[in-house]
Structure formats: C-alpha cells, structure tokens
Design an enzyme around this catalytic site. Sequence first.
Site, mmCIF file in Angstrom:
data_model
loop_
_atom_site.group_PDB
_atom_site.id
_atom_site.type_symbol
_atom_site.label_atom_id
_atom_site.label_comp_id
_atom_site.label_asym_id
_atom_site.label_seq_id
_atom_site.Cartn_x
_atom_site.Cartn_y
_atom_site.Cartn_z
ATOM 1 N N ASP A 113 0.889 -1.269 -0.045
ATOM 2 C CA ASP A 113 -0.015 -0.002 -0.034
ATOM 3 C C ASP A 113 0.936 1.168 0.034
ATOM 4 O O ASP A 113 2.230 1.256 0.477
ATOM 5 C CB ASP A 113 -0.871 0.018 1.061
ATOM 6 N N ASP A 163 -0.172 5.234 0.892
ATOM 7 C CA ASP A 163 -0.668 6.358 1.866
ATOM 8 C C ASP A 163 -0.521 5.363 3.250
ATOM 9 O O ASP A 163 -1.581 4.499 3.470
ATOM 10 C CB ASP A 163 -1.845 6.771 1.592
#
Length: 344
Positions: A14, A16
């Site tokens: 991922d 953020d």
Amino acid sequence: MPTLADRHDALLLDLDGTVYLGGQVIEHVGSVIEATNARGIRSMYVTNNASRPPAEVAEALTAMGVPAAADDVLTSPEAAATMLQQAHPAGARVLVVGALWLVESVRQAGLAPVELVTDEPVAVVQGHSPTTGWPQLAEACLALRAGADWVACNNDTTLPTDRGLLPGNGSMVAALVAATGLQPRVAGKPERPLLDEAVARAGSSRPLVVGDRLDTDIAGAVKAGMPSLMVLTGVNTAADLLAAPPERRPTHVAFDLRGVLDADRVRSLTDTQEPEPHSWRVTVSDTALELSSADSRTGDDLSDGAALAALAALVRQGWASEVTEVRAADDTAAAALRRCGLAA
C-alpha cells in the site's frame, strides 16, 4: 530464524500510511525496499488511487528516495479496465466517470471510452475525479438503468488530503446506488481483482500484502487468501487490531517496514509456536486482558520484539475471547502497552 523476506518473493505494498504519510516517506521504507529489491524480491505498489498514472506515482516515490519504476505501480483503473476487457469484446464502448488516467486505462485495454448515454455504452466505469458532478452521474445513471455493466475502481468513501478526509469514489458510487438500486463490481481493495493482477504482474507465487488499513489492505488480503503484514505507521492502531473481526485480521504485525527484514521486529499473529524474546502472560476475564511479565526490565530496555510479543499475545487472546480492554499487572507490562500505543 527466517525473516518475511526469506518466505516471500513479492511485496504488495500500500502507499499512503505504509510507504509515505502526509507527502513524506516513512522512516526506513527506502532502505528496506532497496535491500529487498537487491535480494530479488519484487516490490509492487498497489493503490486504490484512480487519478494518477503509474509513471507519475513512480516519479513521486523516486523523489522521496523510494525505488520505483512505472511497471512497479498498479492502480485501480488498470484493474478495472482488465475486468471490463474480460467481460466485453474489443472496441466496446465504456462510459467513463473519472479522471483522465481512467479514460486512458480503458483505451489501453482496447475499449472505447465515451461520455454520453447516447453513445450506447455497454458498461460504466467509475473512479475518483475532483471534477465529477451531477451531469456525469446523470449520464451514468441512465446507462445503468438501460442495463450497462458497472465497475467501480474502488469503494473508498473518504479520500485523505492535507485538508482532512474528503468525499472519495465510494461516496459518488453511493449516489448511483441510491439512484439505481444497483451495485457495482469493484476492482480495488478490499476486493481481490487489484491484488490478483499485482500477483500476476509480479510473477509471484509467494506474495505478502503489506498495509496499514484493516478495512482495505488487510481485508483484501484475507479475501484473496494471501498472507499479510500490518504496519503500525498509518491509519489503524494496535487497539483496532485487537478489535478486528476475522475478515480483517492480518497474519503478522510490525511497528514499521523493517519487520520484513528483521525477525525481531515482526510477530506472527497466527503461529502460536513462534519463539518469543520475552516471557508474557495474558489472563482473560470478562472485562479485560491482563498482561503480566516474568521479566523485570524497564520500558527503556524493551526491544521492539519484546513489545510486539506482548501485543501478539494480547491479540491472540483478544481474538479468541472477544475481549478488547487491556490492563497491566506490573510496570514492565505497562511499559509494553505504552510502546504499543495501548491505553491500560
């Protein structure tokens, strides 16, 4: 003791909250990814973001000191376009509600992006764009009511920005759900198409999903049947982990991405036979999980591994008993709870 890097051939990362936060790279991320890349472990940056093309994301990551090429980035528009490509013949018309990258993804998949229901689209694809308004939603509504297929890039109701949480693509999707009574097929996390495509692109047989959010990253890994690592660098906390339902439970937990390379900085939440660097005991009552220690070390002396061992012991008992309140029986246990961000 084998590390996660020894057990996996690709990291599905991922962005953020995992790689960067508030536009700044999270400490240790760049060095960990350089080290895993040197060992032949592919890093794939897997994002629900529907507005930025891979080259732009890779450029931003490189500027932060995180190794990335455009081929290392996979976005939800690409996964959505693949879903449409698999369901419709080449050249089929697709009404696009979203940013220019979504339009281009549809075009690269051999489909014809259109804007109006009068163009007789066979499908609607919807991704986040700050310019989406009533006219675009109205065209999509008419197409869906006429029987068009519907794919959403993601169903994230909020979008994190430097101004706070703003409406995300899921909020716009909800408007069309309310107007049509229909539900889209979803490409992004927590649904599995985005992760499946990342695995295929990486040529991986032993992937590890890495993320900070239980509701997207970890839930997506669970749906896809992939092992996962939750890092405590972003949205969700140790308290959230304690309360996680089965469909949002990671395989491993670490304070940060160093857990991929250092066996002392990560703990399994499923392997009860894993050797522990510290002796902890968790007593379960109707109201709380009580942590006690057989070691008299102070909080300053506790390693990441010892604190994570305490967290893992609490999580295993919490998941089994559905008790989420915690308390410390001694000063060392209290120090471990503080290190994990758990209020006793």
